[in-house]
Design a protein around this motif. Structure first.
Motif, PDB file in Angstrom:
ATOM      1  N   LYS A  70     -11.260 -10.249  -2.776  1.00 52.90           N
ATOM      2  CA  LYS A  70     -11.826 -10.007  -4.106  1.00 52.90           C
ATOM      3  C   LYS A  70     -13.006  -9.045  -4.020  1.00 52.90           C
ATOM      4  N   SER A  71     -13.871  -9.272  -3.046  1.00 52.76           N
ATOM      5  CA  SER A  71     -15.062  -8.429  -2.938  1.00 52.76           C
ATOM      6  C   SER A  71     -14.707  -7.000  -2.563  1.00 52.76           C
ATOM      7  N   GLU A  72     -13.559  -6.837  -1.901  1.00 50.04           N
ATOM      8  CA  GLU A  72     -13.121  -5.488  -1.533  1.00 50.04           C
ATOM      9  C   GLU A  72     -12.257  -4.876  -2.641  1.00 50.04           C
ATOM     10  N   GLN A  73     -12.163  -5.624  -3.738  1.00 50.37           N
ATOM     11  CA  GLN A  73     -11.385  -5.160  -4.892  1.00 50.37           C
ATOM     12  C   GLN A  73      -9.921  -4.914  -4.530  1.00 50.37           C
TER      13      GLN A  73
ATOM     14  N   ARG B  21      -8.994   6.170  -8.760  1.00 53.36           N
ATOM     15  CA  ARG B  21      -8.670   4.793  -9.150  1.00 53.36           C
ATOM     16  C   ARG B  21      -7.351   4.757  -9.921  1.00 53.36           C
TER      17      ARG B  21
END
Lengths: 110, 439
Positions: A70-73, B21
């Motif tokens: 999650k923190s690394e997306q 992105r």
């Protein structure tokens, strides 16, 4: 390195003397499934062939470490994250399209 | 740098980042659509995407994960593409660490019986599989023996994409085989040593036996010589007694008779001359018998059957014991002189024993010549005895029998006795054929 992050692997691969050439990669997978295995094989093969001696590849199992994902997306697995050299880039899939991977990692020219 | 240009630059960077992105998002979508993605991360949760063949894949994965045998797959460049948990354990690696590396990074192959790479390749090309024994050396230098079953991995178009090896550790078996071989070798060694010892002992024994046979032969020769010279001596004494003493006693007897005739009625001796005459007669007869007993001339002149016959008749008459003498199978050819002498002496001794011990009233003697040899059987109806295990008398005089046996041995024969108390005694003397001679 994230705090409390449980790594499937933390292997300090040989780092080249030229710091700008040094690659730091993270591959997010879900267990050793056929697709995960294929992704590992493909990315490591590319690294061994093009970045031998100057890359660090960490394999991280997101089922064991969802917080890090999650923190690394991370949205999906397998995902390869190029931490270094900047800019940070993400690649999704089993890394079977070698040419695109080389282009994305900016090593196609070498 | 102006504020405007700074804002422009920032916008450009943002734009580039957004582009990236967007690319990533598109890439994610593409990957999901093409089935390359196996899980999605939404919030803190991981959702696994299952493809149509997920179930069979999982089954295969679990099956491979659970078997004890090591399973390793490599691609055509010998890059590791699969390791099951048993393989991870066996080589001390994590699959994630080594997938994509060349197999040589985790193991080195040694061939215990010569390199069979060629044989393996040929077998894989021809039959798609190979099985054999080899040794793997791990990264830490430790090694183990294994039996590998290698097969070709093919894609849907039947193109080879690598090899799958199923590996079974046979170190234990090899160790056991080695132990067995060692034990076998040791046993073999011990057997060899023991055989050597036995051969040496055997040789010693043979030497001892040869030595003993030599001593035995010397003893036999000596005995033969003694007996032979004894016989010669007896013959000489018998001749002297007969020729000298006998003749003189005969002369004396004749002179007494002549004296008695001459005196006629003038004899005043009151029967003394008559007594003298009878004494001389008895002396003459006894001297004759003594000479005969010592060495009958008939034995040398007429042969064993005649001499034995004469002796038995005399003996029977002398001791008042009735006798039957039977001769069978004798022609004109004579036995060897020593065979005749010894058989004669044995018979004498047997008859002597009967006088001394048997208290018999009748004796049967059979002298029989056959192709196989000569048999002498002396049978009495006396009181008998219980022969001991070695055939001698349990008590009393065994010397007679020992003497008979020794004599029999000298001519290659043997003596057997059958007797029991009250049932008389029978002596069997057998001398084999090779001691005969042709005249």
């Amino acid at each position: 390195m994230e705090k409390g992050g449980k790594r499937v692997k933390k292997k300090p691969d040989k780092v080249a003397s030229n710091g700008s050439d040094r690659y730091k990669l993270r591959l997010f997978i879900t267990g050793i499934s056929p697709r995960s295995s294929r992704a590992i094989v493909n990315i490591r093969k590319v690294c061994e062939e093009h970045l031998k001696g100057r890359y660090e590849l960490e394999i991280i199992d997101i089922t064991e470490n969802p917080a890090l994902a999650k923190s690394e997306q991370i949205l999906a697995a397998p995902t390869l994250v190029k931490k270094l050299p900047l800019p940070l880039r993400r690649f999704i899939g089993d890394m079977s399209e070698t040419d695109r991977l080389l282009f994305g990692l900016d090593i196609g020219k070498s | 740098m102006t504020e405007k240009s700074a804002t422009l630059s920032s916008l450009k960077a943002e734009n580039a980042e957004l582009r990236v992105r967007l690319e990533e998002a598109e890439e994610t979508l593409r990957a999901i659509q093409s089935g390359e993605v196996e899980a999605l991360v939404i919030g803190d949760q991981v959702f696994t995407l299952e493809s149509a063949d997920a179930e069979s894949n999982r089954f295969r994965g679990e099956a491979l994960a659970q078997i004890n045998d090591v399973v390793i797959a490599v691609d055509n460049e010998r890059r590791l593409t699969y390791l099951n948990p048993a393989a991870e354990q066996k080589y001390g690696v994590r699959a994630s660490e080594v997938l994509g590396l060349k197999a040589e990074e985790i193991l080195t192959v040694h061939w215990p019986d010569g390199d069979k790479t060629g044989e393996m390749s040929a077998s894989l090309a021809k039959e798609g599989a190979w099985r054999g024994e080899l040794i793997h050396v791990r990264r830490d230098g430790s090694e183990f023996s294994l039996e590998a079953t290698v097969s070709t991995l093919s894609d849907r178009d039947c193109e080879s994409i690598g090899r799958l090896s199923v590996i079974r550790d046979i170190s234990e078996r090899k160790r056991a085989e080695k132990e067995l071989q060692k034990a076998h070798d040791e046993l073999e060694l011990r057997v060899t040593e023991r055989t050597k010892e036995l051969a040496a002992a055997n040789a010693t024994l043979k030497e001892e036996m040869a030595e003993r046979a030599k001593v035995e032969k010397q003893r036999g020769d000596l005995l033969q010589r003694i007996v032979s010279s004894q016989e010669d001596e007896r013959r000489r004494i018998a001749r002297d007694i007969h020729d000298k003493l006998g003749q003189r006693v005969t002369a004396l007897r004749l002179q007494i008779a002549s004296l008695s005739d001459d005196l006629g009625d003038r004899d005043k001796s009151d029967g003394s001359i008559e007594l003298l005459q009878r004494t001389a007669l008895r002396l003459d007869s006894e001297i004759s018998f003594l000479a005969w007993e010592l060495r009958p001339a008939a034995l040398d002149d007429l042969g064993l059957p005649e001499a034995a016959k004469a002796y038995i008749e005399d003996w029977s008459h002398n001791y008042k014991i009735s006798s039957d003498f039977d001769i069978r199978g004798f022609g004109t050819d004579r036995l060897l002189p020593e065979v005749e002498t010894h058989l004669y002496r044995i018979m004498q001794e047997a008859l002597n024993n009967i006088i001394k011990h048997a208290n018999a009233t009748n004796v049967n003697v059979l002298l029989e010549r056959k192709r196989s040899g000569v048999n002498l059987i002396v049978e009495d109806n006396g009181k008998g005895f219980t022969p001991s295990r070695n055939g001698t008398r349990q008590a009393g005089d065994g010397l007679g029998l020992i003497g008979m046996r020794e004599r029999a041995l000298l001519i290659g024969g043997d003596v057997q006795i059958e007797s029991s108390p009250g049932m008389g005694t029978t002596l069997f003397i057998r001398v084999p054929q090779n001691n005969h001679r042709k005249k």
